[in-house]
Design a protein around this motif. Structure first.
Motif: not given
Length: 301
Positions: A125-132
């Motif tokens: 969702n918007n405002d989620d954070i994804l760490v690659l």
């Protein structure tokens, strides 16, 4: 919610040998084994700091089962994709007079299995954070980070990238929320030696001009520098302590930064939280705990 992606998780088998001798039978003095991989390290430290995240990625075989089991035992949320063939890797970290690493290859990841990851990313969702974080297995497209960021471009997901060389440079056009190179990786990117913090600041500014929103540069015992999205530089020496384990310190810095940012919405406080957390992991045999981080923060305030 924070989501971390580890394409190639591992079981890290850490052994201590007093005086390792090539070609001889060596007996260990101490042994540790725990789930590893850069994204997994971020999830583990976030959990230690009281922040929930979900670990995504690919697991296979009996080692994959153990990776997932141990993460759940440690309180982490997981949503892994189980590959049909192969086994998740075992990485050997040998501690003796010098640190030596032998990293496994890991399973082959098919196009069909990779497509399952995108279905999971659809749920962000918007405002989620994804760490690659980390390297890309040989069985996957070298452009995988770029592909994921392009796929999510229309969503307001904050993406953190902790990768090296072209993996990092090639995603800057998609404006990652945070990148975390170290000083040696800056040298690889710009093909010049980093001699001073002014060099670090100049290179961080160039990376921001190429698209990064925030640039956090770790420099081991020399501390760190943050260039925030509003153009302000923050810098600090590392807190004092004895380095016991360099594995996971950079990932811990990312976790600490995100924790500070989410709790305070303040880049300066996030920066200090990142330094304290990275150092706490470096000063411990395992990853940073909340008490260790709070103790080191007092040196930085």
């Amino acid at each position: 919610m924070i989501y971390t992606v580890t394409f190639n998780p591992s079981l890290d088998y850490i052994v201590t040998v007093k005086e390792f001798c090539m070609g001889m039978v060596n007996r260990t003095e101490r042994e540790l084994i725990y789930p590893g991989g850069k994204g997994i390290n971020v999830s583990l430290v976030l959990k230690n700091l009281g922040v929930e995240s979900t670990a995504l990625g690919f697991i296979a075989g009996f080692t994959g089962v153990e990776i997932e089991r141990s993460l759940k035992e440690l309180g982490c949320l997981t949503d892994f994709i189980k590959t049909k063939d192969g086994m998740s890797r075992i990485n050997i970290k040998l501690r003796s007079k010098e640190e030596t690493e032998i990293n496994g290859r890991g399973p082959e990841i098919s196009k069909e299995e990779l497509s399952l990851l995108y279905k999971k990313l659809d749920k962000l969702n918007n405002d989620d954070i994804l760490v690659l974080a980390g390297s890309i297995p040989a069985s996957m497209p070298a452009s995988s980070y770029e592909d994921i960021m392009k796929y999510l471009e229309k969503k307001e997901v904050k993406i953190v990238v902790d990768a090296t060389k072209d993996l990092l440079v090639n995603v800057l056009k998609y404006h990652p929320f945070l990148i975390k190179p170290n000083n040696h990786e800056l040298e690889e990117i710009f093909h010049e030696e980093v001699k001073t913090k002014e060099d670090v600041k100049r290179m961080a500014k160039q990376l921001q001009e190429l698209g990064a929103i925030n640039v956090l540069v770790s420099m081991a015992g020399d501390g760190a520098v943050l260039l925030s999205e509003d153009g302000i530089f923050y810098e600090s020496l590392a807190p004092k302590g004895t380095v016991m384990n360099s594995v996971g310190a950079g990932d811990s810095m990312v976790a600490g930064f995100l924790t500070g940012y989410l709790k305070e919405n303040d880049y300066k406080k996030a920066f200090y939280m990142g330094i304290a957390t990275g150092s706490a992991s470096a000063f411990s045999e395992k990853l940073a705990t909340k008490d260790e981080v709070v103790s080191l923060l007092k040196q930085l305030s």
